[in-house]
Design a protein around this motif. Structure first.
Motif, PDB file in Angstrom:
ATOM      1  N   LEU A   2       2.233  47.984   1.732  1.00  0.00           N
ATOM      2  CA  LEU A   2       2.597  48.966   2.761  1.00  0.00           C
ATOM      3  C   LEU A   2       2.219  50.390   2.324  1.00  0.00           C
ATOM      4  O   LEU A   2       1.682  51.174   3.112  1.00  0.00           O
ATOM      5  N   LYS A   3       2.461  50.701   1.042  1.00  0.00           N
ATOM      6  CA  LYS A   3       2.083  52.031   0.524  1.00  0.00           C
ATOM      7  C   LYS A   3       0.570  52.223   0.615  1.00  0.00           C
ATOM      8  O   LYS A   3       0.089  53.293   0.973  1.00  0.00           O
ATOM      9  N   THR A   4      -0.168  51.177   0.274  1.00  0.00           N
ATOM     10  CA  THR A   4      -1.636  51.214   0.354  1.00  0.00           C
ATOM     11  C   THR A   4      -2.060  51.435   1.804  1.00  0.00           C
ATOM     12  O   THR A   4      -2.890  52.297   2.101  1.00  0.00           O
ATOM     13  N   TRP A   5      -1.457  50.679   2.704  1.00  0.00           N
ATOM     14  CA  TRP A   5      -1.789  50.746   4.134  1.00  0.00           C
ATOM     15  C   TRP A   5      -1.539  52.145   4.700  1.00  0.00           C
ATOM     16  O   TRP A   5      -2.346  52.670   5.461  1.00  0.00           O
ATOM     17  N   ASN A   6      -0.437  52.751   4.275  1.00  0.00           N
ATOM     18  CA  ASN A   6      -0.061  54.073   4.791  1.00  0.00           C
ATOM     19  C   ASN A   6      -0.999  55.187   4.334  1.00  0.00           C
ATOM     20  O   ASN A   6      -1.026  56.258   4.928  1.00  0.00           O
ATOM     21  N   LYS A   7      -1.757  54.940   3.283  1.00  0.00           N
ATOM     22  CA  LYS A   7      -2.717  55.939   2.792  1.00  0.00           C
ATOM     23  C   LYS A   7      -4.023  55.892   3.582  1.00  0.00           C
ATOM     24  O   LYS A   7      -4.850  56.776   3.459  1.00  0.00           O
ATOM     25  N   HIS A  54      -7.953  50.664   8.308  1.00  0.00           N
ATOM     26  CA  HIS A  54      -7.121  49.492   8.646  1.00  0.00           C
ATOM     27  C   HIS A  54      -7.968  48.386   9.270  1.00  0.00           C
ATOM     28  O   HIS A  54      -7.836  47.209   8.909  1.00  0.00           O
ATOM     29  N   GLN A  55      -8.826  48.776  10.198  1.00  0.00           N
ATOM     30  CA  GLN A  55      -9.675  47.780  10.876  1.00  0.00           C
ATOM     31  C   GLN A  55     -10.579  47.069   9.864  1.00  0.00           C
ATOM     32  O   GLN A  55     -10.745  45.850   9.910  1.00  0.00           O
ATOM     33  N   GLU A  56     -11.120  47.847   8.940  1.00  0.00           N
ATOM     34  CA  GLU A  56     -12.000  47.278   7.908  1.00  0.00           C
ATOM     35  C   GLU A  56     -11.215  46.352   6.981  1.00  0.00           C
ATOM     36  O   GLU A  56     -11.700  45.286   6.592  1.00  0.00           O
ATOM     37  N   ALA A  57      -9.996  46.754   6.637  1.00  0.00           N
ATOM     38  CA  ALA A  57      -9.156  45.958   5.724  1.00  0.00           C
ATOM     39  C   ALA A  57      -8.858  44.583   6.298  1.00  0.00           C
ATOM     40  O   ALA A  57      -8.758  43.594   5.560  1.00  0.00           O
TER      41      ALA A  57
END
Length: 195
Positions: free
Chosen positions: A162-167, A173-176
């Motif tokens: 979640l911390k990674t996502w928020n950065k 996000h789409q690429e991830a």
């Protein structure tokens, strides 16, 4: 053929990272850990944003330059120690890279910009800092999530994800979500981000 400053800088960054005494096995071969990380960062950047500026390309390659020279355990093993270590590492990476860039003939404006990016200044405000952060997060999710999964329990992992996502940016996000995860890791990511 005349070698460009970018080519010369890349060679010197690779030569520094090739000295890493720590190794990682990838595709049945042993690689110096930070050289492998540097190559992953550069490849991921060019895949994600092929038109990235030269400054971002160098910042991506040099993100962890000579990281092994400042050991985590040389600082207190608590949150303050961790944050101090991370802050000092950013400065060290920026200074090490600046010396290389000066040596190969880049001007001070270019060097200052690369340092700014390596130190990840104005995240969420500066487009190129955000691009670099997206690439760092994508490389983590693609190559380094699996080893984390083996070391931590599900709740801690969800917190890290979640911390990674928020950065990351929305495009990040789409690429991830295009990365090929194991079924278990994809489920973990979805739970962490509330999908």
């Amino acid at each position: 053929m005349t070698k460009t400053p970018f080519f010369n800088a890349s060679e010197l960054i690779d030569a520094q990272n090739a000295q890493d005494p720590n190794s990682e096995i990838y595709q049945s071969q042993s690689h110096p850990k930070e050289l492998l990380y540097s190559n992953r960062m550069y490849s991921k950047l060019m895949e994600f944003e092929p038109n990235a500026s030269e400054e971002v390309q160098i910042a991506a390659k040099a993100q962890h330059i000579c990281r092994w020279k400042i050991a985590r355990d040389s600082y207190p093993m608590d949150r303050v120690g961790y944050l101090t270590w991370r802050g000092n590492l950013k400065k060290f990476h920026a200074e090490t890279t600046a010396a290389i860039l000066e040596k190969v003939g880049y001007d001070s404006e270019f060097i200052d910009r690369v340092s700014f990016l390596i130190e990840k200044k104005q995240l969420k405000k500066d487009e190129e800092t955000q691009l670099l952060e997206d690439v760092i997060c994508l490389v983590f999710l693609d190559y380094y999530l699996e080893p984390f999964v083996e070391k931590h329990d599900a709740e801690k992992l969800k917190n890290i994800i979640l911390k990674t996502w928020n950065k990351m940016s929305e495009i990040g996000h789409q690429e991830a979500l295009k990365i090929k995860y194991s079924d278990a890791n994809l489920q973990l990511i979805k739970e962490a981000i509330g999908l």
